[in-house]
Design an enzyme around this catalytic site. Structure first.
Site, short mmCIF file in Angstrom:
data_model
loop_
_atom_site.label_atom_id
_atom_site.label_comp_id
_atom_site.label_asym_id
_atom_site.label_seq_id
_atom_site.Cartn_x
_atom_site.Cartn_y
_atom_site.Cartn_z
N GLY A 124 -4.02 -9.53 5.95
CA GLY A 124 -5.20 -8.77 6.34
C GLY A 124 -5.64 -7.91 5.16
O GLY A 124 -6.82 -7.85 4.81
N ALA A 125 -4.65 -7.27 4.54
CA ALA A 125 -4.94 -6.40 3.41
C ALA A 125 -3.64 -6.06 2.69
O ALA A 125 -2.56 -6.28 3.23
CB ALA A 125 -5.59 -5.11 3.90
N MET A 126 -3.78 -5.54 1.47
CA MET A 126 -2.60 -5.19 0.67
C MET A 126 -2.85 -3.87 -0.03
O MET A 126 -3.88 -3.67 -0.68
CB MET A 126 -2.34 -6.31 -0.34
CG MET A 126 -1.26 -5.99 -1.34
SD MET A 126 0.36 -5.82 -0.54
CE MET A 126 1.14 -4.61 -1.60
N GLU A 127 -1.85 -2.97 0.09
CA GLU A 127 -2.05 -1.57 -0.31
C GLU A 127 -1.83 -1.27 -1.79
O GLU A 127 -1.47 -0.14 -2.13
CB GLU A 127 -1.08 -0.70 0.50
CG GLU A 127 0.42 -0.83 0.10
CD GLU A 127 1.19 -1.84 0.92
OE1 GLU A 127 0.58 -2.80 1.43
OE2 GLU A 127 2.43 -1.68 1.05
N HIS B 12 -4.55 2.02 7.79
CA HIS B 12 -3.18 1.54 7.55
C HIS B 12 -2.88 1.48 6.04
O HIS B 12 -1.91 2.04 5.56
CB HIS B 12 -3.02 0.16 8.19
CG HIS B 12 -1.70 -0.52 7.93
ND1 HIS B 12 -0.77 -0.72 8.93
CD2 HIS B 12 -1.15 -1.03 6.81
CE1 HIS B 12 0.28 -1.33 8.42
NE2 HIS B 12 0.08 -1.54 7.13
N GLU B 13 -3.76 0.83 5.31
CA GLU B 13 -3.50 0.66 3.86
C GLU B 13 -3.54 2.00 3.13
O GLU B 13 -2.78 2.22 2.19
CB GLU B 13 -4.49 -0.32 3.23
CG GLU B 13 -4.53 -1.71 3.86
CD GLU B 13 -3.18 -2.36 4.04
OE1 GLU B 13 -2.25 -2.05 3.27
OE2 GLU B 13 -3.03 -3.17 4.98
N GLU C 37 3.27 -8.29 -3.44
CA GLU C 37 4.26 -7.99 -2.41
C GLU C 37 4.62 -9.27 -1.66
O GLU C 37 3.73 -10.06 -1.38
CB GLU C 37 3.74 -6.95 -1.41
CG GLU C 37 4.89 -6.46 -0.53
CD GLU C 37 4.47 -5.43 0.52
OE1 GLU C 37 3.27 -5.20 0.73
OE2 GLU C 37 5.38 -4.87 1.13
N HIS D 279 -0.37 3.88 3.35
CA HIS D 279 0.64 3.42 2.39
C HIS D 279 0.53 4.13 1.04
O HIS D 279 1.50 4.17 0.29
CB HIS D 279 0.48 1.93 2.12
CG HIS D 279 1.05 1.03 3.18
ND1 HIS D 279 2.26 1.25 3.77
CD2 HIS D 279 0.57 -0.11 3.73
CE1 HIS D 279 2.50 0.27 4.65
NE2 HIS D 279 1.49 -0.56 4.65
N GLU E 283 5.89 -0.05 6.96
CA GLU E 283 4.96 -0.82 7.79
C GLU E 283 4.85 -0.23 9.20
O GLU E 283 3.75 -0.13 9.76
CB GLU E 283 5.38 -2.30 7.84
CG GLU E 283 5.25 -3.03 6.50
CD GLU E 283 3.88 -2.93 5.86
OE1 GLU E 283 2.92 -2.50 6.53
OE2 GLU E 283 3.76 -3.26 4.66
#
Ligand code: BES
Ligand code: ZN
Length: 924
Positions: A329-332, A367-368, A196, A371, A390
């Protein structure tokens, strides 16, 4: 061919249905080779296939399009004149391997050539497939597209596009990259993808747009002793010598930016949801127990979202993995969520329990996982609607946290999010939530506080206007309607409009299509409550925005919430009973500020003093007053007088914002007049006396999570303001810690405060504290400890030390993802940092220039400057150095410098501030 160049989107005449991807990474030489077979639906006759690709060596001799047997026949052209145009190199295939269909195609092409050349025979027909080879292969670097031109028209129908390619495992934390770690004291590389927003095209040629959803069948050839993960579970694994071939189950349809693979040595912990989804948390070998907390949160969150969205988690498994080098921070990624270590791993002994759990782990995991539905199952149609996923995930992560840990008061903490949105959106250089995107390079910049924080806040505002139950029902029907498909912002509004009967689209357009937000001025005249809106801006520019503002207010008690929808510039309401105070934007669910007239403000101050208001309202009154002061619509004296009413404040979120505001005031006061600074710092020390006495240095038996979180912040602030007893006690505890790393005198929650205090006493001739901290940094392998130290180092007031710290961040001892932690430099170090940035800009731009981290270098170092002269200096310096990825951040940072400069002037002109402050702390 020209018609495809310079277009924001790919042409629509071919649509991918299924990707068969095979990748073979070499973690030692840091290269990968790959081949892809894409099932394509040719929608209308074309001589061209246009897809995304960039930075890959395309093996052009492998490129072919094969019609499926059922498609109508057309004669393939023997021989070819394929040519690679543009600047892309076309290296020959050394390490290439193909899967059967590609091999077949290849052989078939040669058979045809042989027929034509040797025997001049007509090409064989009627075998059920027919192969087309492009006569030109054109890689357009600028547009990141690959244009395949065929000598014949490809008729509508299904076919397979095959391409072989090679690429590099880079060290830039994106595309397919290497991250380093130690395994049995040996330095190793792991392979990780981060696609992404638009990097998948650099790993394999594809239709790299969120709306081009297809299924993915992935195969990896990896060293046989490593763990290899992808979005889906493994269905087959074959070992041959040192290499194993791992085949994954085909995915449901999904967007390219969510495809992922990770390869390395890992351990894991595992659990299941009640409906049988297998959840694992992977980490470096030996750290698996640190994943247990996140695992537990993930299982509960999946169960919660299944209820909330009324749709089960769509995949058979969920893996979450901690990556040592990680840009975000992180990726979904669908089914394989990647995190930086600090956002996933929690160590009972060494993590600062409280804030790490809430902010760094629970919020990130929830959060992730949001998604997985909002983003992965229902995907934005185009990047203009990025905010939708987001902003929504940010909002719903607080909802989930509030359900899982009600004692953490997540909704009060949510205010921290709204405030960050407000702070960015009060700049003239802000942008609307929905932004037009015409080029891939523009996407990175919209991952900002507008998309996330303002996005989350306007969702919160809408939810509180429509009611939680109606909101959830409509949302579930939106998810159902668009599952395995795409949606635009309007589609969500349509579902909410249907569910509520309210004009959601009209109301929300005023918040998502124009930048900025209003300040609502409130006054009482002739027994009428008058509301008037105007755009709130910190700078001198005047905005003429107007919004539809759902206003909620209370008069004298919280028993009755009153509503008014402000649809025009102003309105007024008869007030029969007005009570002792009037609070507008009750619970702070509205994304706007409130400016009270003096009488109303005095009443609110009294109400705060006498503990009549909720924490959220206390938070809002303080923050609005601070913003109005910075915008020079309210005096500093009046802000400080209000702050004095918070001397017995103990709510974590309110006090934490009070501390943030205090830092900013102390800095601006120092710029305005050094004497004022001392007196203001003293005032803040007095203001924090009550809370510091209540919290102390020692954790209390059974104390709340929030108190544990607060203790460190209050002590850090006292150290920052130079409170002698705090500095002394911190030093005592720090030395005990140096003697014994497990001393109970310095638990993780107060460690940062002690580090900040130590750095406050460090200078060029008294370096021992600094050196001790560097020793601790070098010795720990816990990312959270390293980050904590980096965040403390730059608080030193000595510019010489600041320079050393900044240089240290560029050394190989600091992972490039972490360098930004050390950029929040002391007031005294600002100039040094700015000079350092200029001197090192080329190196910084080269190292971080292609990601989002570079923006932090600019904003952290430029924004604290506070004179018109500096603003000009920054402009001049960047006149020839700006580039699209930092352009907006740079403009925003320069605007801040000018705002600071104006603010300094207005404080200098205000007069009597010191006298008022003295009176205030005498009263305390
Ligand atoms: N989708 C993003 C990650 C991302 C950000 C990818 C920017 C590409 C560009 C992810 O869902 C995300 O929002 N991550 C946040 C953490 C979250 C808890 C706010 C991040 O990385 O900061
Ligand atoms: Zn996100």
């Amino acid at each position: 061919m020209e018609q495809f160049i310079g277009q924001p989107r790919l042409p629509k005449f071919a649509s991918p249905k299924r990707y068969d991807i095979r990748l073979k990474p070499d973690l030692v030489t840091c290269k990968f080779s790959g081949s892809i077979a894409i099932d394509l639906d040719i929608i209308s006759e074309t001589k061209f296939i246009v897809l995304n690709a960039a930075d890959l060596s395309i093996q052009y001799e492998t490129v072919s399009f094969t019609r499926k047997a059922s498609s109508s026949y057309s004669r393939p052209v023997p021989g070819r004149t394929a040519q690679v145009l543009g600047s892309a190199p076309s290296s020959s295939s050394t390490n290439l391997f193909f899967f059967p269909s590609v091999v077949l195609n290849f052989l078939w092409q040669w058979w045809q050539r042989l027929c034509t050349w040797l025997f001049s025979l007509p090409t064989l027909e009627g075998f059920g497939t027919n192969v087309f080879e492009p006569c030109k292969v054109h890689l357009v670097q600028e547009d990141e597209i690959l244009i395949l031109e065929f000598p014949e028209t490809l008729p509508p129908g299904i076919g397979v596009l095959a391409i072989g390619f090679e690429g590099i495992l880079n060290d830039k934390m994106k595309v397919f990259y290497r991250s380093t770690y130690e395994h049995n004291t040996e330095k190793k590389n792991m392979g990780v993808t981060q696609f992404e927003p638009v990097e998948a095209r650099r790993c394999f040629p594809c239709w790299d747009e969120p709306a081009c959803k297809a299924t993915f069948k992935i195969t990896l050839d990896v060293p046989s002793d490593l763990v290899a993960l992808s979005n889906m579970p493994i269905v087959d694994e074959k070992v041959e010598g040192h290499i194993k071939t791992v085949v994954y189950q085909e995915s449901p349809i999904m967007s390219t930016y969510l495809v992922a693979v990770v390869i390395g040595f890992f351990d894991y912990v595992e659990d299941h949801t009640s409906d049988g989804v297998k959840v694992r948390v992977y980490s470096q070998v030996g750290k698996q127990n640190q994943g247990k907390f996140a695992l537990n949160v993930a299982v509960k969150t999946l169960e919660l979202y299944r209820e909330y969205f009324a749709v089960p988690y769509p995949l058979p498994k969920l893996d979450m993995i901690a990556i040592p080098d990680f840009a975000y921070g992180a990726m979904e990624n669908y089914g394989l969520v990647t995190y930086r270590e600090t956002a996933l791993l929690y160590d009972e002994q060494h993590s600062a329990a409280a804030n790490k759990q809430l902010v760094a782990i629970v919020i990130v995991v929830t959060h992730e996982l949001a998604h997985q539905w909002f983003g992965n199952l229902v995907t934005m149609e185009w990047w203009t609607h990025l905010w939708l996923k987001e902003g929504f995930a940010t909002w719903v992560s607080f909802l989930a946290t509030d359900c899982l840990f009600p004692e953490w008061k997540a909704w009060t903490q949510f205010l921290q999010q709204s405030v960050e949105g407000l702070r960015l959106d009060e700049l003239a250089e802000s942008h609307p939530i929905e932004v037009e995107i015409n080029h891939a390079g523009e996407i990175d910049e919209i991952f900002d506080a507008i998309s996330y924080r303002k996005g989350a806040s306007v969702i919160q505002m809408l939810q509180s206007y429509l009611g939680a139950e109606c909101f959830q029902r409509s949302l579930a029907s939106y998810i159902k309607r668009h599952a395995f498909s795409n949606a635009k912002t309007e589609d969500l509004w349509a579902a909410l409009e249907e569910g509520s009967g309210e004009p959601v689209n009209e109301i929300m357009n005023s918040w998502t299509k124009q930048k900025g937000y209003p300040v609502v001025s409130v006054k009482i005249k002739d027994n009428k409550l008058e509301f008037e809106q105007s755009q709130f801006l910190l700078s001198d520019s005047h905005g003429d925005g107007q919004w539809i503002v759902p206003i909620i207010y209370c008069c004298g008690s919280y028993d009755e919430y009153r509503n008014v929808l402000l649809e025009t510039k102003s309105t007024s309401i008869d007030l029969e009973e007005r009570g002792a105070w009037i609070k507008v934007n009750v619970d702070q669910t509205g994304f706007y500020r409130v400016k009270y007239d003096e009488d109303l403000q005095a009443e609110l101050r009294y109400a705060i003093d006498n503990k009549m208001l909720t924490a959220t309202d206390r938070f809002g009154i303080l923050d609005d007053s601070f913003a109005l002061c910075m915008a020079r619509q309210q005096s500093l004296t009046s802000l400080l007088t209000l702050m004095a009413a918070y001397r017995e404040e103990l709510d974590c979120t309110v006090l934490s914002n009070l501390i943030t505001i205090s830092y900013k005031i102390a800095r601006i006061a120092a710029d305005a007049s050094p004497e004022l600074m001392n007196c203001i710092k003293f005032f803040f020390i007095v203001l924090l006396q009550y809370s510091s006495e209540k919290l102390g240095w020692e954790a209390k038996e059974g104390e709340s999570h929030l108190d544990a979180m607060l203790r460190g912040q209050v002590l850090s602030a006292l150290a920052e303001f130079g409170d002698e007893p705090t500095l002394k006690e911190a030093s005592r505890r720090f030395h005990a810690f140096l003697d014994d790393r497990s001393t109970p005198l310095l638990p993780p929650d107060i460690r940062k405060a002690a580090y900040v205090a130590v750095m406050h006493t460090v200078n060029a001739s008294n370096r021992s504290g600094f050196e001790s901290l560097l020793r601790v940094y070098r010795e720990t392998d816990l990312s959270q400890e390293k980050t904590r130290i980096l965040e403390s180092l730059a608080s030193c007031p000595d510019p010489n030390i600041i320079l050393e710290v900044l240089n240290f961040t560029l050394s190989s001892e600091v992972r490039s993802q972490d360098a930004i932690s050390a950029l929040a430099v002391s007031w005294e170090g600002r100039e040094t940092a700015w000079n350092w940035l200029r001197e090192n800009w080329e190196h910084i731009a080269k190292t971080w220039g292609s990601g989002s981290l570079i923006r932090r270098f600019v904003s952290s170092i430029v924004s604290p400057l506070a004179s018109f002269e500096k603003a000009r200096e920054v402009e001049d310096f960047f006149a020839t150095r700006s580039k699209p990825s930092i352009a907006r951040t740079l403009k925003q940072s320069i605007e801040r410098v000018n705002i600071n400069a104006h603010w300094v002037q207005s404080i200098q002109n205000e007069g009597h501030i010191a006298e008022t402050v003295e009176l205030l702390y005498q009263k305390n």
